[in-house]
Design an enzyme around this catalytic site. Structure first.
Site, PDB file in Angstrom:
ATOM      1  N   ASP A 101       0.866  -1.175   0.000  1.00  0.00           N
ATOM      2  CA  ASP A 101       0.000   0.000   0.000  1.00  0.00           C
ATOM      3  C   ASP A 101       0.912   1.236   0.000  1.00  0.00           C
ATOM      4  O   ASP A 101       2.134   1.147   0.173  1.00  0.00           O
ATOM      5  CB  ASP A 101      -0.995  -0.005   1.165  1.00  0.00           C
TER       6      ASP A 101
HETATM    7  C1  NOJ Z   1      -3.915   4.008  -0.036  1.00  0.00           C
HETATM    8  C2  NOJ Z   1      -5.123   3.134   0.036  1.00  0.00           C
HETATM    9  O1  NOJ Z   1      -5.131   2.395   1.240  1.00  0.00           O
HETATM   10  C3  NOJ Z   1      -5.236   2.170  -1.125  1.00  0.00           C
HETATM   11  O2  NOJ Z   1      -6.430   1.489  -1.028  1.00  0.00           O
HETATM   12  C4  NOJ Z   1      -5.105   2.905  -2.422  1.00  0.00           C
HETATM   13  O3  NOJ Z   1      -5.235   2.012  -3.486  1.00  0.00           O
HETATM   14  C5  NOJ Z   1      -3.750   3.596  -2.447  1.00  0.00           C
HETATM   15  N1  NOJ Z   1      -3.687   4.546  -1.362  1.00  0.00           N
HETATM   16  C6  NOJ Z   1      -3.505   4.296  -3.762  1.00  0.00           C
HETATM   17  O4  NOJ Z   1      -4.282   5.420  -3.865  1.00  0.00           O
END
Ligand code: NOJ
Length: 740
Positions: free
Chosen positions: A279
């Protein structure tokens, strides 16, 4: 039969041959790559569209792409932009194409209901279609990869990201995960209208303590395997291309550096062949977790645990070369990660044509396809939950003389879109249908629609009340649209108080005092606590955030062009103090009853233990009668099945759909079993007076669970089967026995 077998052999043969040839092609590229180029593939950076996390300033991205030091970009939108980046990638030594990833969570240009709302439809075809359309639009806009579906089970509505999943139940969640993966990836990866899907967040992110985003998770293996992992497993079984790990630690180990999750379960037991992206910044965040000392250790931990691509943290870029040179990270690990990534680039067809998804003409066509809006309207109507309808106040007649449409959510456009909407460069918001416009277009020429805002979503200002009351007094019926702002639920949008914000419930009170019937539209990204509204408004539609066709869909339901059929995929608490509350709880040694008897049983002394609205609940304009429950047998041997049939009749005056739910209870287990678990459902459409007999099959699998040794299997003994219209509205209950 012979023909089918032949066909099957041909398909298997072709698949093996294709895989073999892709593997050979992957290896032939890998052989040519330097260590730096390999590590480059393992990095993903943010481009210039809205950042969805803390950005690392890097003015050197283009030269890194030119040097083959980047595998992927996110937040890079549109064919023009993606084409220009891909052109730079084509100037690199090996011309390895970039992957463009994006959070296409509930639509690209056409915005669909937020995922939790869509889950209320229990309509797997509709959910698949919404993902299909999102994929068609996104791929036409240059995107190869969506970071969806979020398949995290969530049982705490304080958690802002509850809006992004399919609710509390592992069975429903798994079915919806499968539908979404199918929709995004289409018939085959590599079709020009398919995007790679990404199951996130692996794992148990939805169980953050206290509902606080990014918080720790502490959970037994049983709960993990029984409740939180099944939707991820379903995504793997549906052929998902990628996984994203998560920000949280689980039992003290950050998910990003968690070998048990990524190596043992995902890539080991489940044989997942795609790749895992971290993430946003989560590799670096392991330092904050207190699990590693610095970026060097963070990169070591993440790559060892099976995180193949680093989203935005730069720790792979900064430390992997050194780690490999110091022999802390074997080359085989790097090769495995790069192979997984390259394989997907081959499967998407990017090596054959890196600009395959950068066709400006197709982009224009798909982003202006009127069919998409029609589908969005239908799916949005299917997502609206009728919570209350005293005296058949709804549906309204299109000839109602005067309607007052009041509230802070009547006029806005963007509020309907929900948290993860994508504001495309150059596309204004006028294609969104406001609630006002939807209702205005629906009513007959002889009807008058009046408006008053009444109040803001937040704040204490009641200056608009007198005007709103005056407007209501002139009308035959009042529709009040209240709720949350679209950025009140979503990532990093956890709230400790999930009651209706501001003075909106007081506005309702003032309107009810006029004596006019008031229909409440509740717009939100989570289950709210709204006891005053629930107890006093005669009719309530939970409209969530329905997307670009919100206004039309709401009007369709208000005026009976669509009979509401949605049912809640998550329990609505009556008080924040009840959280976490979910239907598939254990009985406990001292079960509580709703008889105000708090005599040393598992209840609250100051509050009912029952939810305000239970899992599976939702009303219709028509009525359904359940009859003739029949079980083919009362004892079942292992590997045998029981056929269950039940007749459903539409006994009302509207055509409608019913979601018939089947729950099971294992009466005695070596591990305590829940009081009921959803194991099947069917959504059927019936005309007034029509009836239909539906079948369910009970097999070993439906009776199985993970025992103390985490072995999956069914234990002999008695089971209850319950069929009903919600987890509490059980119309039939029977028992049967599983014998050795
Ligand atoms: C953080 C989020 O937790 C995730 O779900 C997302 O895909 C990414 N940021 C990218 O934006």
């Amino acid at each position: 039969m012979r023909k089918i077998l032949c066909l099957w052999f041909v398909i298997v043969f072709i698949t093996i041959a294709q895989n073999k040839s892709i593997n050979q092609r992957v290896d032939s590229v890998l052989q040519l790559m330097t260590l730096e180029e390999k590590i480059g593939q393992m990095n993903q950076y943010n481009d210039d569209w809205k950042a969805t996390g803390p950005v690392t300033v890097d003015n050197d991205k283009a030269s890194q792409v030119r040097n083959g030091q980047l595998g992927s970009l996110l937040n890079c939108l549109g064919t023009e932009r993606t084409r220009s980046w891909q052109t730079i990638a084509m100037q690199s030594r090996l011309k390895i194409p970039l992957l463009f990833g994006q959070d296409v969570i509930h639509g690209y240009k056409t915005t669909f209901p937020i995922p939790l709302a869509e889950a209320c439809s229990w309509d797997l075809e509709a959910i698949e279609l919404s993902a299909r359309i999102a994929a068609t639009e996104a791929s036409a806009g240059g995107i190869h990869w969506t970071f969806a579906p979020m398949v995290d089970i969530a049982r705490d509505p304080r958690w802002g990201r509850v809006m992004e999943g399919a609710g509390e139940d592992p069975y429903l969640g798994s079915m919806i995960a499968t539908a979404r993966v199918r929709g995004f990836q289409g018939k085959t990866l590599g079709a020009v209208n398919s995007v790679m899907a990404c199951a996130k967040h692996f794992a148990a992110y939805g169980a953050a303590i206290g509902g606080r985003d990014y918080n720790s998770v502490d959970m037994s293996d049983r709960l993990l395997w029984e409740v939180y992992l099944p939707p991820f497993k379903a995504a793997v079984d549906a052929g998902i291309a990628t996984f994203m790990n998560s920000f949280n630690d689980i039992n003290g180990v950050p998910a990003t550096g968690n070998s048990y999750l990524q190596r043992d379960i995902l890539k080991g037991a489940w044989k997942f062949e795609g790749f895992v992206v971290s993430d946003w910044g989560s590799i670096g965040e392991m330092i904050n977790h207190g699990n590693v000392k610095n970026g060097y250790e963070a990169a070591l931990s993440a790559v060892t645990a099976g995180s193949d691509m680093d989203m935005e943290s730069r720790n792979y870029k900064n430390h992997l070369t050194q780690l490999v040179t110091a022999k802390k990270v074997p080359m085989t690990l790097i090769d495995d990660a790069v192979r997984r990534i390259l394989r997907k680039k081959f499967e998407l067809g990017l090596f054959d044509d890196p600009f395959k998804y950068c066709n400006a003409e197709r982009e224009q066509q798909e982003l202006n396809n009127p069919d998409h809006a029609n589908s969005a309207r239908e799916i949005a109507a299917k997502s609206i939950v009728l919570l209350k309808n005293d005296n058949h106040l709804l549906p309204l007649s299109k000839k109602t003389k005067t309607i007052a449409f009041i509230g802070p959510l009547v006029m806005p456009l963007k509020q309907n879109k929900g948290f993860w909407d994508i504001e495309l460069p150059g596309v204004d918001s006028n294609f969104i249908v406001s609630q006002w416009e939807g209702v205005k277009n629906k009513i007959g020429a002889g009807s008058t629609l009046l408006y008053a805002k009444g109040c803001e979503i937040e704040g204490n200002n009641k200056e608009g009340f007198p005007e709103a009351v005056k407007t209501a007094a002139k009308a035959d019926v009042v529709i009040l649209s209240i709720g949350e702002r679209r950025d009140m639920s979503g990532e990093a949008k956890s709230r400790s108080d999930i009651s209706i914000p501001g003075v909106q419930e007081e506005l309702l009170q003032a309107l009810l005092a006029t004596g006019k019937p008031v229909i409440v539209l509740m717009n939100a990204g989570r289950p709210l606590v709204f006891n005053y509204t629930a107890d006093n408004a005669p009719a309530i539609l939970y409209t969530w955030w329905l997307g670009s066709e919100a206004g039309n869909a709401i009007a369709d339901v208000l005026f009976g062009d669509y009979t509401p059929s949605a049912k809640l995929p998550i329990t609505f608490p009556r008080s924040i103090g009840q959280i976490p509350i979910y239907y598939s709880h254990f009985n406990t040694g001292r079960p509580a009853h709703n008889d105000n008897n708090h005599n040393y049983n598992s209840s609250y002394t100051d509050l009912s233990i029952y939810p305000k609205y239970e899992f599976g609940y939702g009303l219709s304009y028509t009525t359904f009668q359940y009859s003739n429950l029949h079980l083919s047998k009362k004892t079942m041997a292992r590997n045998d099945t029981i056929e269950v049939s039940v007749t459903i009749a539409n006994t009302g005056t509207y055509a409608g759909e019913e979601i018939v739910q089947l729950y099971l209870r294992d009466k005695v287990g070596s591990i305590v079993r829940p009081v009921k678990e959803l194991k099947d459902f069917k959504k059927i459409k019936l005309l007034p007076g029509e009836s239909n007999t539906i079948q369910f099959i009970i097999d070993d699998e439906k009776l199985s669970f993970y025992n103390q040794q985490l072995h999956w299997g069914a234990e002999p003994g008695d089971f209850d089967i319950m069929i009903g219209a919600s987890s509490e509205d059980i119309r039939f209950q029977e028992s049967f026995e599983l014998i050795q």
